[in-house]
Design a protein around this motif. Sequence first.
Motif, PDB file in Angstrom:
ATOM      1  N   ASP A 154      93.263  83.493  76.622  1.00 11.30           N
ATOM      2  CA  ASP A 154      92.385  83.323  75.388  1.00 11.30           C
ATOM      3  C   ASP A 154      91.047  83.927  75.769  1.00 11.30           C
ATOM      4  O   ASP A 154      90.223  84.351  74.681  1.00 11.30           O
ATOM      5  CB  ASP A 154      92.212  82.108  74.662  1.00 11.30           C
ATOM      6  N   ASN A 155      90.291  83.763  76.998  1.00  8.42           N
ATOM      7  CA  ASN A 155      89.036  84.184  77.220  1.00  8.42           C
ATOM      8  C   ASN A 155      88.756  85.020  78.415  1.00  8.42           C
ATOM      9  O   ASN A 155      87.951  85.568  78.512  1.00  8.42           O
ATOM     10  CB  ASN A 155      88.217  82.875  77.565  1.00  8.42           C
ATOM     11  N   PHE A 156      89.863  85.710  78.999  1.00  2.42           N
ATOM     12  CA  PHE A 156      89.771  86.426  79.992  1.00  2.42           C
ATOM     13  C   PHE A 156      90.482  87.965  79.873  1.00  2.42           C
ATOM     14  O   PHE A 156      91.756  87.763  79.228  1.00  2.42           O
ATOM     15  CB  PHE A 156      90.098  86.119  81.159  1.00  2.42           C
ATOM     16  N   ARG A 157      90.040  88.899  80.287  1.00  2.06           N
ATOM     17  CA  ARG A 157      90.671  90.147  79.936  1.00  2.06           C
ATOM     18  C   ARG A 157      91.831  90.304  80.832  1.00  2.06           C
ATOM     19  O   ARG A 157      92.753  90.847  80.630  1.00  2.06           O
ATOM     20  CB  ARG A 157      89.545  91.414  80.152  1.00  2.06           C
ATOM     21  N   PHE A 158      91.743  90.117  82.289  1.00  2.97           N
ATOM     22  CA  PHE A 158      92.715  90.446  83.147  1.00  2.97           C
ATOM     23  C   PHE A 158      93.312  89.401  83.850  1.00  2.97           C
ATOM     24  O   PHE A 158      94.548  89.242  83.963  1.00  2.97           O
ATOM     25  CB  PHE A 158      91.974  91.313  84.270  1.00  2.97           C
TER      26      PHE A 158
END
Length: 213
Positions: free
Chosen positions: A19-23
């Motif tokens: 939910d909070n990080f792109r990779f």
Amino acid sequence: MKRSVDRQGSRDTAAVYRDNFRFVRAERRPEHCAPWVMGRELGWEVTSPVDVAFTPLDQIELDGGTEPEAAGRAANRTELWQREKTHLAVEKTSWLHLHQFRTPRGWENMFLVNGAGSAEWRLGWAIDVPRGYFLLVLPLEGSSALDVPTGILSNTVLTRAGQENGVSIAVRPTGPVTVRRGQAIARIVLLHADSLQARGVYEEAAEAEAVHD
């Protein structure tokens, strides 16, 4: 103590990354794998009833005949332990004698010299296993310098142990190691007698081929 896996904690961690990080992700964790979880939660953990500071237990097996004391002197050991038809010679070791417990017969050692560098650890509790079942004793994954040899205890052995000083397991210290009260030391799993008689199909096929060769 029943074994359990913190699956919710692993799901929460995966959700944080998702939910909070792109990779970065944490989806391929062992706690998300049903076979791993089932294997991890199988059975019960055996915990230590006391704090014990173990050291390796060098043992020499001697003739348990007419001259055990002379054999002990020849082995240059300070103690002789009689186990059935033989004697085990060891150096005096504090943890063998320090943890004596009260019984109707008086004070007795929690640990008994067992042979091959191991000791029998009398745990003080009984377990009722139905007829036709066995108890498999396993070491913990990634265990420390306290080795627990794999073994199988029958209903007969467990019943007799319950009438005496409780279940015993073998432990083999391979180096200095301290175990704390309540710390897990082994795992036990209930087995049906059929599981001990199971044979792989490939074994039977290999035997058949050997007969016809």
